[in-house]
Scaffold this motif. Structure first.
Motif, PDB file in Angstrom:
ATOM      1  N   ILE A 191       0.295   8.656   1.837  1.00  0.00           N
ATOM      2  CA  ILE A 191       1.467   7.995   1.277  1.00  0.00           C
ATOM      3  C   ILE A 191       2.427   9.079   0.796  1.00  0.00           C
ATOM      4  CG2 ILE A 191       2.310   6.362  -0.467  1.00  0.00           C
ATOM      5  CD1 ILE A 191       0.305   5.080   1.500  1.00  0.00           C
ATOM      6  N   TYR A 192       3.645   9.050   1.321  1.00  0.00           N
ATOM      7  CA  TYR A 192       4.628  10.070   0.966  1.00  0.00           C
ATOM      8  C   TYR A 192       5.303   9.722  -0.358  1.00  0.00           C
ATOM      9  CZ  TYR A 192       8.644  13.183   1.267  1.00  0.00           C
ATOM     10  OH  TYR A 192       9.592  14.134   1.000  1.00  0.00           O
ATOM     11  N   GLU A 193       5.255  10.652  -1.289  1.00  0.00           N
ATOM     12  CA  GLU A 193       5.971  10.429  -2.559  1.00  0.00           C
ATOM     13  C   GLU A 193       7.135  11.406  -2.643  1.00  0.00           C
ATOM     14  OE1 GLU A 193       5.563   7.900  -4.302  1.00  0.00           O
ATOM     15  OE2 GLU A 193       3.543   7.245  -3.721  1.00  0.00           O
ATOM     16  N   GLU A 194       8.326  10.859  -2.818  1.00  0.00           N
ATOM     17  CA  GLU A 194       9.518  11.691  -2.887  1.00  0.00           C
ATOM     18  C   GLU A 194       9.536  12.470  -4.200  1.00  0.00           C
ATOM     19  OE1 GLU A 194      12.738   8.904  -2.038  1.00  0.00           O
ATOM     20  OE2 GLU A 194      14.107  10.597  -2.137  1.00  0.00           O
ATOM     21  N   ARG A 199       3.864   3.851   7.678  1.00  0.00           N
ATOM     22  CA  ARG A 199       4.590   4.967   8.272  1.00  0.00           C
ATOM     23  C   ARG A 199       6.099   4.813   8.079  1.00  0.00           C
ATOM     24  NH1 ARG A 199       4.209   6.306  14.672  1.00  0.00           N
ATOM     25  NH2 ARG A 199       4.767   8.496  14.561  1.00  0.00           N
ATOM     26  N   ALA A 200       6.585   3.592   8.261  1.00  0.00           N
ATOM     27  CA  ALA A 200       8.022   3.328   8.109  1.00  0.00           C
ATOM     28  C   ALA A 200       8.488   3.686   6.696  1.00  0.00           C
ATOM     29  CB  ALA A 200       8.330   1.870   8.420  1.00  0.00           C
ATOM     30  N   VAL A 201       7.704   3.289   5.707  1.00  0.00           N
ATOM     31  CA  VAL A 201       8.090   3.583   4.316  1.00  0.00           C
ATOM     32  C   VAL A 201       8.056   5.098   4.095  1.00  0.00           C
ATOM     33  CG1 VAL A 201       7.547   3.193   1.881  1.00  0.00           C
ATOM     34  CG2 VAL A 201       7.212   1.347   3.535  1.00  0.00           C
ATOM     35  N   ASN A 202       7.020   5.743   4.595  1.00  0.00           N
ATOM     36  CA  ASN A 202       6.928   7.201   4.458  1.00  0.00           C
ATOM     37  C   ASN A 202       8.135   7.895   5.095  1.00  0.00           C
ATOM     38  OD1 ASN A 202       4.493   7.069   3.147  1.00  0.00           O
ATOM     39  ND2 ASN A 202       3.247   7.557   4.941  1.00  0.00           N
ATOM     40  N   VAL A 203       8.427   7.509   6.320  1.00  0.00           N
ATOM     41  CA  VAL A 203       9.510   8.153   7.066  1.00  0.00           C
ATOM     42  C   VAL A 203      10.860   7.929   6.378  1.00  0.00           C
ATOM     43  CG1 VAL A 203      10.832   7.964   9.221  1.00  0.00           C
ATOM     44  CG2 VAL A 203       8.350   8.187   9.300  1.00  0.00           C
ATOM     45  N   ALA A 204      11.064   6.711   5.884  1.00  0.00           N
ATOM     46  CA  ALA A 204      12.330   6.401   5.201  1.00  0.00           C
ATOM     47  C   ALA A 204      12.554   7.367   4.040  1.00  0.00           C
ATOM     48  CB  ALA A 204      12.325   4.958   4.702  1.00  0.00           C
ATOM     49  N   THR A 218       0.827  -1.207   0.000  1.00  0.00           N
ATOM     50  CA  THR A 218       0.000   0.000   0.000  1.00  0.00           C
ATOM     51  C   THR A 218       0.864   1.261   0.000  1.00  0.00           C
ATOM     52  OG1 THR A 218      -1.620  -1.232   1.284  1.00  0.00           O
ATOM     53  CG2 THR A 218      -1.903   1.149   1.202  1.00  0.00           C
ATOM     54  N   ALA A 219       1.990   1.197   0.722  1.00  0.00           N
ATOM     55  CA  ALA A 219       2.864   2.367   0.823  1.00  0.00           C
ATOM     56  C   ALA A 219       3.647   2.605  -0.465  1.00  0.00           C
ATOM     57  CB  ALA A 219       3.826   2.196   1.988  1.00  0.00           C
ATOM     58  N   GLY A 220       3.591   1.650  -1.391  1.00  0.00           N
ATOM     59  CA  GLY A 220       4.258   1.845  -2.668  1.00  0.00           C
ATOM     60  C   GLY A 220       5.547   1.062  -2.841  1.00  0.00           C
ATOM     61  N   ILE A 225      16.492   7.837   5.002  1.00  0.00           N
ATOM     62  CA  ILE A 225      17.214   7.058   6.008  1.00  0.00           C
ATOM     63  C   ILE A 225      16.713   5.613   6.019  1.00  0.00           C
ATOM     64  CG2 ILE A 225      17.753   8.859   7.723  1.00  0.00           C
ATOM     65  CD1 ILE A 225      15.044   7.815   9.082  1.00  0.00           C
ATOM     66  N   PRO A 226      17.474   4.711   6.647  1.00  0.00           N
ATOM     67  CA  PRO A 226      16.939   3.364   6.882  1.00  0.00           C
ATOM     68  C   PRO A 226      15.982   3.377   8.076  1.00  0.00           C
ATOM     69  CG  PRO A 226      19.209   3.504   7.685  1.00  0.00           C
ATOM     70  CD  PRO A 226      18.892   4.831   7.052  1.00  0.00           C
ATOM     71  N   VAL A 227      14.897   2.619   7.965  1.00  0.00           N
ATOM     72  CA  VAL A 227      13.931   2.499   9.059  1.00  0.00           C
ATOM     73  C   VAL A 227      13.759   1.020   9.390  1.00  0.00           C
ATOM     74  CG1 VAL A 227      11.549   2.893   9.793  1.00  0.00           C
ATOM     75  CG2 VAL A 227      12.705   4.588   8.361  1.00  0.00           C
TER      76      VAL A 227
END
Ligand SMILES: Cc1ncc(C[n+]2csc(CCOP(=O)(O)OP(=O)(O)O)c2C)c(N)n1
Ligand code: SF4
Lengths: 596, 298
Positions: free
Chosen positions: A387-390, A350-355, A216-218, A360-362
């Motif tokens: 969902i955070y997209e860089e 959340r982990a994927v978004n934060v990374a 889901t996070a991509g 950074i590694p999460v």
């Protein structure tokens, strides 16, 4: 548990050949479809085959925090199951078992017994004794009056892959068992309650929820190496990723797994790997590379009992220190520990978004009990998930010349470039480097870069400040409790029970463990608590030690005694064990006034 | 894909000519064989003709692994032994990028041995350039897995006790679909081999005899020249058994065969994945796929 919450705990136990897991799943799936909240737990005594198998399913009309204590209903398929459980059977419980040729004298008088010949039902209705587990589940469902049609659907799905004949045979066994159960429904009446609503809930394991969260996070590239209890994450993603244009690759080891993810991440694709403690140990080298090169990547560690190969199928929370500190040199990183199956989904997103947000590694710290347990979650609203997209560096509008590691006041990363973007070429890697990514060991550069990595941690801590970090319950008590991961909800259930008895304990149960949520912890420690219980599943009190190291001042100033409740026997805490730990301390160290 | 591009046979003379070399000057010892590899790869890339932003060079750690810093492409100088794993991840995530991996014999065959084995058999479309100097250069002269039996180095004062591994034999038996050997003393040949490797779809492995003049002075360009022979004219590189025989013969007679040892055309890992994706896609419902996938849990 909410005060008027109703719940029923059923334990299925038998020999490894009895189909115990299928029984439990059938019961759990039926209940989830009907709108019940479900929480399951299973153990296998032997690693692969043979021995006693237990599956516990607890259903309720409100969200559940633990698998419960001893069962209300025991479905015992062999003699040993009766013998093992009899001494601890609570008052009013029911034992459902097949004839063993003689009475089971050890069953206490305060429990009732229903003897049904499951094998006979299976043989006459399904034509094979093998369906006896489904017949037994039918009896249970009939006793409780749970909807038969829904159960039949679940049987179909469970046995569809084995061919239509087997599915039909099992349906017949289920129906006949159900009728038999319905005849005896009077003895189970106290366990019958309706669900709050009839919304069909998703029932999935912690591992499945992590995998679904990643999808889901991509996350579109996953490399992993099989290991108990994490393998289901890679197996599920292996089936699903190609459907969305992604790929799961089984690597040659965990070093390669993370190295491949880092390569894919350099290419701008969201990546994840999952392992257990032994694999995390191997990954530490590459974790340092991700930290140095500032490449986003998510590593899931489904903890099991170590050290070394330890007890691969058993529960523990012994990798916290490795996750938070493991690396040569110092890197920015985040450690997040889901507490429930629902968390496995949301915290992985959340982990994927934060990374990606922080480059950074999460590390996601799950654990064996959480990974294999099935729990209901409400179906997610995909449109509402964040969902955070860089955004990558844009040669048309981005700052020039392109600096991959451009110095920023607040330590936040600037947009990176990825292969294919013209004029964004840069070299990265594990060497200390300057703003352009070129190797540079000059002391001034080194100083800037060390500061950059530390500032990143501060920026992360700041960013987390406003977000919900954890439950924070029980104002105004002198007693406090902190816990994490799979132990946290069990602790919360304990506190809810104690509350009913007039003992209030304030709890803080953070999801983010690294960087430690400073503001939340500080205000918690300043809230007037004097005794702080910390239950966790390891022998050296890893979280408590980290807390002591980082909050020495607050603990001293507020005169707080930290009381660790630890165990490392391979099993999750039960609410009763945490209660026991709390009472042990209170009995020895405090007068009754503390309890008020 | 077969080789259709012609190689420029001399160093580019016109200053306007495009180059892939970076602004950073290479920092190898004077006379190091790796300079020839750098020049040859530059020429091969000029002939290959892809824009520099569509190329990524991935390496491990070692003198030879410094490569990405000297090229004006995307570059990833990873950690010791992991170049192939990093390159595999990048290529599978971004199949349209040309991914080249470089490294030394220690990086490839000692610490990276496990990754080497599996990269060869996976047939990911990579070009792997190994700079074989039969010594550890960067750490100043210890034995490498390619060092000859009995060779005295800083870590083997009485000579090595272990027979060496032959990188070409290793790649051949582990499943690479393009295998060539070349040497720093023949830059034209080297550039030609690189170009052929780049054009090959699948795992291309090119072993370069690239002397370390500082820590293995005995094995300089002259030594490698004297101990190598071109692959015979009549060698059919598409014949796998012939390739095995050729390498065995070279081992027995103690020479390095230079040229294309073996090439075969097989679907790459990405091709096989692509097939599955297509099948799943035709089978998949039109709706949002994740929402479809979630239904299995209800
Ligand atoms: C994990 C780890 N172990 C050891 C080293 C030290 N080290 C750096 S390069 C190298 C060997 C270099 O030899 P080779 O790969 O043959 O490359 P060369 O320098 O000869 O080109 C070693 C052992 C390291 N960087 N990382
Ligand atoms: S030490 Fe050897 S391999 Fe390294 S740069 Fe010098 S000559 Fe080349």
């Amino acid at each position: 548990m909410e005060s008027d919450q109703k719940s029923l705990t059923v334990r299925f136990e038998g020999d490894s050949g009895d189909g115990i897991i299928s029984m439990g799943r059938l019961f759990a799936r039926t209940a989830a479809r009907l709108g019940y909240q479900v929480y399951t737990f299973s153990t296998f005594l032997a690693v692969v085959r043979g021995g006693q198998v237990t599956f516990q399913a607890r259903i309720s009309d409100a969200p559940l925090l633990s698998q419960g204590n001893e069962p209300d209903i025991l479905v015992a398929l062999n003699r040993q199951a009766v013998a093992d459980n009899a001494p601890r059977l609570p008052k009013g419980s029911l034992v459902l078992h097949p004839p063993f040729g003689g009475r089971c004298d050890e069953i206490p008088a305060h429990a009732s017994v229903l003897e049904v010949n499951f094998k006979e039902i299976a043989e006459s209705e399904a034509g094979t004794a093998r369906s006896k587990n489904v017949a037994a589940t039918g009896v249970l469902l009939g006793l409780l009056g749970l909807d038969l049609d829904t159960a039949e659907e679940a049987v179909d799905e469970l046995f569809r892959s084995k061919g239509p004949d087997i599915a039909i045979a099992n349906r017949n066994a289920l129906r006949a068992g159900y009728e038999e159960g319905a005849r005896h429904c009077a003895i189970a009446q106290s366990w019958v309650f309706p669900p709050k609503d009839r919304m069909a809930r998703m029932l999935l394991s912690g591992n499945e929820a992590v995998a679904l969260g990643a999808l889901t996070a991509g996350v579109r590239f996953f490399a992993g190496y099989p290991i108990t209890p994490a393998s289901e994450i890679m197996e599920w993603l292996a089936a699903q990723l190609p459907k969305v244009g992604g790929l799961m690759l089984q690597a040659e080891d965990e070093i390669a797994s993370l190295a491949m993810c880092i390569g894919a991440s350099y290419g701008g694709v969201k990546t994840m790997t999952a392992t257990s403690g032994p694999g995390l140990s191997l990954m530490i080298e590459l974790l340092g590379l991700a930290g140095m090169a500032e490449l986003p990547v998510v590593v899931v560690d489904v903890q099991r009992a170590g050290p070394s190969t330890g007890m691969p199928t058993k529960e523990a929370q012994g990798d916290l220190v490795l996750a938070a500190y493991g690396s040569h040199g110092e890197i920015p990183r985040v450690v997040i520990a889901p507490q429930t199956v629902a968390d496995c989904f949301t915290q992985t997103i959340r982990a994927v978004n934060v990374a990606h947000q922080f480059q950074i590694p999460v590390i996601v710290l799950s654990s064996q009990s959480l990974s294999h347990r099935m729990q209901t979650i409400d179906p997610p609203d995909f449109d509402k998930l964040e969902i955070y997209e860089e955004k990558f560096w844009d040669p048309a509008s981005g700052p020039r010349p392109f600096q991959r590691y451009a110095d920023t006041e607040d330590g936040m990363p600037t947009p990176r470039s990825v292969p294919g973007i013209p004029e964004g070429m840069y070299r990265c890697g594990g060497l200390e480097h300057n703003e352009f990514g070129n190797p540079d060991f000059a002391p001034v550069v080194r100083k800037r870069m060390v500061a950059r990595r530390l500032k990143r941690m501060a920026a992360i801590a700041r960013a987390f400040r406003g977000t919900t970090l954890a439950y924070d319950v029980g104002n105004g008590s002198k007693l406090g409790l902190m816990s994490w991961g799979a132990t946290a909800p069990v602790a919360l259930e304990t506190l809810n029970e104690l509350e009913k008895e007039g003992i209030t304990i304030r709890a803080l149960l953070p999801h983010v463990l690294w960087p430690m949520p400073e503001m939340a912890i500080r205000s918690f420690l300043q809230s007037g608590i004097k005794t702080l219980f910390i239950p966790e599943l390891n022998a050296t009190a890893q979280f408590a030690e980290m807390l002591r190291a980082h909050f020495t001042k607050e603990l001293l100033e507020n005169n707080i005694e930290v009381v660790s409740i630890t165990k490392d026997d391979g099993l999750p805490f039960s609410p009763a064990e945490i209660r026991e730990g709390i009472f042990q301390h209170l009995k020895h160290h405090c007068g009754p006034e503390v309890l008020r | 894909m077969s080789s259709t591009t012609t190689m420029p046979t001399s160093e580019p003379s016109k200053p306007s000519r495009k180059t892939y070399k970076g602004s950073e000057r290479a920092t190898w010892c004077a006379g190091c064989g790796d300079y020839s590899v750098l020049a040859a790869l530059d020429r091969a890339l000029i002939a290959y003709g892809r824009p520099e932003e569509e190329i990524t060079i991935v390496s491990g750690i070692g003198c030879s692994s410094r490569f990405p810093f000297f090229m004006n492409t995307y570059g990833f100088h990873s950690v010791h032994g992991r170049a192939l794993a990093v390159a595999t991840g990048l290529k599978l995530a971004r199949p349209e990028i040309t991914v080249i991996a470089t490294g030394g014999d220690g990086d490839a065959l000692a610490i990276g041995g496990n990754h080497f084995f599996h990269a060869m058999r996976r047939n990911v479309d990579l070009t792997y350039i190994l700079m074989d100097n039969q010594i550890y250069g960067m750490t100043k002269g210890q034995a490498a897995p390619t060092s000859e039996l009995g060779m005295k180095t800083k870590s083997t004062p009485y000579g090595t006790f272990e027979p060496p591994v032959d990188p070409v034999w290793a790649a051949l038996t582990m499943g690479a679909t393009f295998i060539a050997q070349t040497a720093s003393h023949d830059p034209n040949h080297m550039a030609e081999m690189f170009l052929r490797g780049l054009e090959h779809r699948g795992m291309s492995f090119i072993n370069c005899l690239s002397p370390c003049v500082t820590f293995n002075a005995g094995m300089d360009r002259e030594y490698f020249k004297a101990h190598s022979r071109p692959v015979p004219e009549d060698h059919d590189p598409t014949d796998y058994d012939a390739a095995l025989r050729l390498v065995r013969e070279a081992q027995r007679e103690h020479y390095f065969p230079l040229g294309i040892i073996h090439v075969r055309h097989e679907p790459t890992l990405a091709d096989r994945v692509g097939e599955i994706r297509e099948k799943l896609h035709t089978a998949a419902q039109q709706k949002n796929e994740i929402e479809e996938i979630v239904k299995e849990f209800v």
